[in-house]
Scaffold this motif. Structure first.
Motif, short mmCIF file in Angstrom:
data_model
loop_
_atom_site.label_atom_id
_atom_site.label_comp_id
_atom_site.label_asym_id
_atom_site.label_seq_id
_atom_site.Cartn_x
_atom_site.Cartn_y
_atom_site.Cartn_z
N UNK A 161 50.23 37.96 39.78
CA UNK A 161 51.01 39.17 40.01
C UNK A 161 51.86 39.13 41.28
N UNK A 162 51.41 38.40 42.30
CA UNK A 162 52.19 38.31 43.54
C UNK A 162 53.54 37.65 43.30
N UNK A 163 53.58 36.70 42.38
CA UNK A 163 54.86 36.06 42.04
C UNK A 163 55.76 37.04 41.29
N UNK A 164 55.14 37.84 40.43
CA UNK A 164 55.91 38.79 39.62
C UNK A 164 56.54 39.87 40.48
N UNK A 165 55.79 40.38 41.46
CA UNK A 165 56.29 41.52 42.24
C UNK A 165 57.12 41.11 43.45
N UNK A 166 57.18 39.83 43.76
CA UNK A 166 57.90 39.39 44.97
C UNK A 166 59.33 39.92 45.05
N UNK A 167 60.12 39.92 43.96
CA UNK A 167 61.50 40.41 44.06
C UNK A 167 61.60 41.87 44.52
N UNK A 168 60.66 42.72 44.14
CA UNK A 168 60.78 44.14 44.51
C UNK A 168 60.36 44.37 45.96
N UNK A 169 59.80 43.36 46.62
CA UNK A 169 59.42 43.46 48.02
C UNK A 169 60.45 42.78 48.93
N UNK A 287 38.51 44.57 42.71
CA UNK A 287 39.32 45.79 42.75
C UNK A 287 40.72 45.52 43.27
N UNK A 288 40.84 44.64 44.25
CA UNK A 288 42.18 44.25 44.71
C UNK A 288 42.95 43.62 43.57
N UNK A 289 42.25 42.81 42.76
CA UNK A 289 42.90 42.22 41.59
C UNK A 289 43.39 43.28 40.61
N UNK A 290 42.62 44.37 40.48
CA UNK A 290 43.03 45.50 39.63
C UNK A 290 44.34 46.10 40.12
N UNK A 291 44.43 46.37 41.42
CA UNK A 291 45.66 46.95 41.96
C UNK A 291 46.85 46.00 41.81
N UNK A 292 46.64 44.71 42.07
CA UNK A 292 47.74 43.75 41.97
C UNK A 292 48.15 43.52 40.52
N UNK A 293 47.16 43.48 39.62
CA UNK A 293 47.48 43.28 38.20
C UNK A 293 48.41 44.39 37.70
N UNK A 294 48.07 45.64 38.02
CA UNK A 294 48.90 46.74 37.53
C UNK A 294 50.21 46.84 38.29
N UNK A 295 50.25 46.39 39.53
CA UNK A 295 51.52 46.25 40.24
C UNK A 295 52.44 45.34 39.43
N UNK A 296 51.90 44.20 39.01
CA UNK A 296 52.68 43.25 38.22
C UNK A 296 53.08 43.83 36.88
#
Length: 328
Positions: A161-169, A287-296
């Motif tokens: 998910x960190x790769x997926x959300x990188x553009x919006x950051x 739980x951190x994985x939960x937040x990052x997964x749904x961020x992605x």
């Protein structure tokens, strides 16, 4: 005239009612749209009963993924788990096929989960959630589906998910750097556990009170297994703790009362299925994985779903929430 390229259509409730009257072996008196969201959900009514009809987006769920959900729910229902389950049509098929503007879309009819959502649960209701979730996990840890469902792994929840959300950051580098740092920490901490000893099976992965109904204090029905996939079953206990964390974060419960409620739930769960202390200790990191997964997921489904709320302000507001979770 050719149909202009479309990515997310909305099927007519009136036309669906006519379709259902031909496909199912009971008379449909009403059909109305409830939500146009990740998928489309309709309330279907007969003289005596209510049902839920869900139409999936092809981008979100393939035919085989949907069939995996059907097979899982059929198995759980046959083994007395408290779930909303799919209903076959007059020809014995679970899925309906619709030639929509964007191509083929699939839908399925489900039993209606009677009752209502209750967000501030009393002890009797908390114990019921614990018992029924444990029963479900006893079953979901033993079955192997014929269809592939998503796997909730360290990679798919904490790294990809960190790769997926990188553009919006792009304009939020410090915030992104923080997420990368704590994700790396979570991976390191999880590596210290003997994960092979953790219970494994099919998780719901969204066991928040919005996804189950109480009918009084003695009857509970779980529904919406759209995100069901293979993973450590502690993920489901984690998502239920997320509910209490959010109540504390938004000032609806004190931390002491939230901890007490979670303990009541967990004690009831453990009477049916064991959970190790290490599994409980891992909740913070899963739980951190939960937040990052749904961020992605928000980012991947921006065009069809999250564009109304997945804004820079929403993204920035999630960072202090995640920091609070890591300190919870």
């Amino acid at each position: 005239m050719t149909v202009f390229p479309t990515q997310y259509s909305l099927l007519s409730a009136k036309a669906l009612q006519e379709h259902f009257s031909k496909q199912y072996s009971f008379a449909i008196t009403n059909c109305k749209l409830i939500t146009h969201n990740v998928s489309d959900t309709y309330l279907v009514e007969t003289i005596a009963e209510q049902y839920i009809f869900k139409i999936y987006r092809d981008k979100h769920r393939s035919h085989d993924e949907i069939m995996g959900e059907m097979q899982l729910l059929e198995y759980l229902h046959k083994n007395k788990a408290s779930v909303s389950y799919p209903i076959k049509d007059a020809s014995g098929n679970y899925l309906q096929e619709f030639n929509a503007a964007e191509g083929i879309r699939y839908g399925a009819l489900f039993t209606y989960a009677k009752g209502e959502n209750i967000y501030l649960m009393n002890d009797k209701q908390l114990k019921l959630v614990g018992k029924e979730m444990a029963k479900l996990h006893q079953l979901s840890s033993k079955v192997e589906l014929d269809y592939t469902r998503k796997k909730y792994t360290i990679a798919s929840t904490l790294q990809e998910p960190l790769k997926v959300i990188k553009p919006v950051f792009k304009e939020l580098k410090p915030e992104y750097d923080y997420l990368v740092e704590i994700a790396e920490l979570a991976v390191q901490e999880l590596s210290k556990f003997d994960l092979s000893s953790f219970s494994y099976g099919y998780c719901h992965y969204d066991f928040l009170p919005k996804n189950f109904h109480f009918q009084g204090e003695n009857q509970l029905t779980f529904f919406d297994f759209d995100f069901a996939g293979q993973g450590y079953l502690i993920n489901d206990i984690m998502t239920f703790q997320v509910h209490f964390f959010l109540d504390v974060y938004y000032g609806k419960l004190t931390r002491n009362e939230a901890d007490r409620c979670f303990s009541v739930f967990l004690e009831a769960y453990r009477k049916t299925k064991p959970v190790t202390d290490d599994e409980i200790k891992s909740i913070k990191y899963f739980g951190l994985g939960f937040w990052l997964f749904y961020f992605g997921f928000h980012q991947e489904n921006f065009d069809d779903w999250s564009n109304s709320f997945f804004t820079p302000n929403f993204i920035k507001s999630r960072i202090p929430l995640i920091k609070n979770w890591m300190e919870y």
